[in-house]
Design a protein around this motif. Sequence first.
Motif, PDB file in Angstrom:
ATOM      1  N   LEU A 180      -5.706  -2.354  -4.868  1.00  0.00           N
ATOM      2  CA  LEU A 180      -5.685  -1.247  -5.530  1.00  0.00           C
ATOM      3  C   LEU A 180      -6.835  -0.299  -5.191  1.00  0.00           C
ATOM      4  CD1 LEU A 180      -4.560  -2.106  -9.060  1.00  0.00           C
ATOM      5  CD2 LEU A 180      -3.174  -0.911  -7.542  1.00  0.00           C
ATOM      6  N   LYS A 223      -8.232   0.175  -2.719  1.00  0.00           N
ATOM      7  CA  LYS A 223      -8.138   1.099  -1.314  1.00  0.00           C
ATOM      8  C   LYS A 223      -7.567   2.168  -1.581  1.00  0.00           C
ATOM      9  CE  LYS A 223      -7.415  -3.349   1.427  1.00  0.00           C
ATOM     10  NZ  LYS A 223      -6.590  -4.130   2.146  1.00  0.00           N
ATOM     11  N   TYR A 224      -6.709   2.231  -2.759  1.00  0.00           N
ATOM     12  CA  TYR A 224      -6.016   3.524  -3.040  1.00  0.00           C
ATOM     13  C   TYR A 224      -6.572   4.282  -4.225  1.00  0.00           C
ATOM     14  CZ  TYR A 224      -3.050   1.076   0.214  1.00  0.00           C
ATOM     15  OH  TYR A 224      -2.763   0.246   1.064  1.00  0.00           O
ATOM     16  N   PHE A 225      -7.029   3.668  -5.120  1.00  0.00           N
ATOM     17  CA  PHE A 225      -7.498   4.394  -6.467  1.00  0.00           C
ATOM     18  C   PHE A 225      -9.161   4.279  -6.316  1.00  0.00           C
ATOM     19  CE2 PHE A 225      -3.320   2.735  -7.016  1.00  0.00           C
ATOM     20  CZ  PHE A 225      -2.629   3.643  -7.380  1.00  0.00           C
ATOM     21  N   ASN A 226      -9.646   5.362  -7.113  1.00  0.00           N
ATOM     22  CA  ASN A 226     -11.157   5.476  -7.108  1.00  0.00           C
ATOM     23  C   ASN A 226     -11.791   4.516  -8.054  1.00  0.00           C
ATOM     24  OD1 ASN A 226     -10.964   7.419  -5.391  1.00  0.00           O
ATOM     25  ND2 ASN A 226     -10.676   9.094  -6.835  1.00  0.00           N
ATOM     26  N   GLY A 228       0.937  -1.210  -0.058  1.00  0.00           N
ATOM     27  CA  GLY A 228      -0.178  -0.039  -0.017  1.00  0.00           C
ATOM     28  C   GLY A 228       0.790   1.415   0.112  1.00  0.00           C
ATOM     29  N   LYS A 229       1.917   1.149   0.560  1.00  0.00           N
ATOM     30  CA  LYS A 229       2.713   2.582   0.908  1.00  0.00           C
ATOM     31  C   LYS A 229       3.391   2.639  -0.762  1.00  0.00           C
ATOM     32  CE  LYS A 229       4.221   2.773   5.717  1.00  0.00           C
ATOM     33  NZ  LYS A 229       5.479   2.434   6.314  1.00  0.00           N
ATOM     34  N   LYS A 235       1.634   6.779  -7.195  1.00  0.00           N
ATOM     35  CA  LYS A 235       0.563   7.671  -7.235  1.00  0.00           C
ATOM     36  C   LYS A 235       0.951   9.173  -6.765  1.00  0.00           C
ATOM     37  CE  LYS A 235      -4.164   9.150  -6.040  1.00  0.00           C
ATOM     38  NZ  LYS A 235      -5.481   8.700  -5.358  1.00  0.00           N
ATOM     39  N   ARG A 236       1.624   9.323  -6.040  1.00  0.00           N
ATOM     40  CA  ARG A 236       2.110  10.853  -5.560  1.00  0.00           C
ATOM     41  C   ARG A 236       3.138  11.162  -6.544  1.00  0.00           C
ATOM     42  NH1 ARG A 236       6.769  12.682  -3.429  1.00  0.00           N
ATOM     43  NH2 ARG A 236       7.663  10.773  -2.742  1.00  0.00           N
ATOM     44  N   PHE A 296       1.916   1.831  -3.453  1.00  0.00           N
ATOM     45  CA  PHE A 296       0.941   2.380  -4.471  1.00  0.00           C
ATOM     46  C   PHE A 296       0.916   3.770  -4.039  1.00  0.00           C
ATOM     47  CE2 PHE A 296      -0.887  -2.000  -4.195  1.00  0.00           C
ATOM     48  CZ  PHE A 296      -0.419  -2.439  -5.355  1.00  0.00           C
ATOM     49  N   LYS A 297       1.026   4.450  -2.953  1.00  0.00           N
ATOM     50  CA  LYS A 297       0.549   5.684  -2.453  1.00  0.00           C
ATOM     51  C   LYS A 297       1.696   6.584  -3.146  1.00  0.00           C
ATOM     52  CE  LYS A 297      -1.738   5.092   1.933  1.00  0.00           C
ATOM     53  NZ  LYS A 297      -1.746   5.391   3.329  1.00  0.00           N
TER      54      LYS A 297
END
Length: 206
Positions: free
Chosen positions: A160, A162-165, A100-101, A107-108, A103-104
Amino acid sequence: KQGWFSWIYEQCGLEPGIKVLETGCGDGRLWVDNIKNVEKLKNIKITVTDISEGMVNDARRNIGNGMFDYGVADCMNLPFDNSFDCVIANHVIFYCEEPGKAFKEIKRVLKPGGKAVFSTYGSHHMQEIAQLVNQFDKRIVLSADVLYEKFGLDNGERLLKKYFNKVCMMIICLLTWQSLLLNIFCHVMAIRIIIFWTDIQILKRL
């Protein structure tokens, strides 16, 4: 017959003038196999990173091209701002302690409208090889058998989300050695994420 790295490169859709980041570059094989295509792209900026300094040194030596930048970096803590048009994480997310980190962070560091390319395994990846190894010595467990539990075909979409819409899936039937490729397009706000999965199990879904 087209190789894996050549195919992955094509899916990235790289264009002149963009900034690209590869995290978990390993020995730089992606770029070694596609260096002639890269050299045709004017003003492209490519940064290749790995958590291992030794791998980064191998990549620098193997690629041998001055148009690349190199650096040691953890994909869970990337030392960049949101300046990349494309981020590539080829068979690396499942090695992270906390996917998850990663993915964040990916994305950042992407620009609005940027694209990320991931690849991973599924529960049936190299199943026949695993069975042969087990017949030889039941004490041997191939790492590929458990990597998919962290980020794989069966749980990737759920992770995914959890972090992307929004996550939209499209199956691509590209037959390789006992495997197919599943192409998942994730449209998240202005960010487009492309995920490539490798698993013979896809056959059951076609």
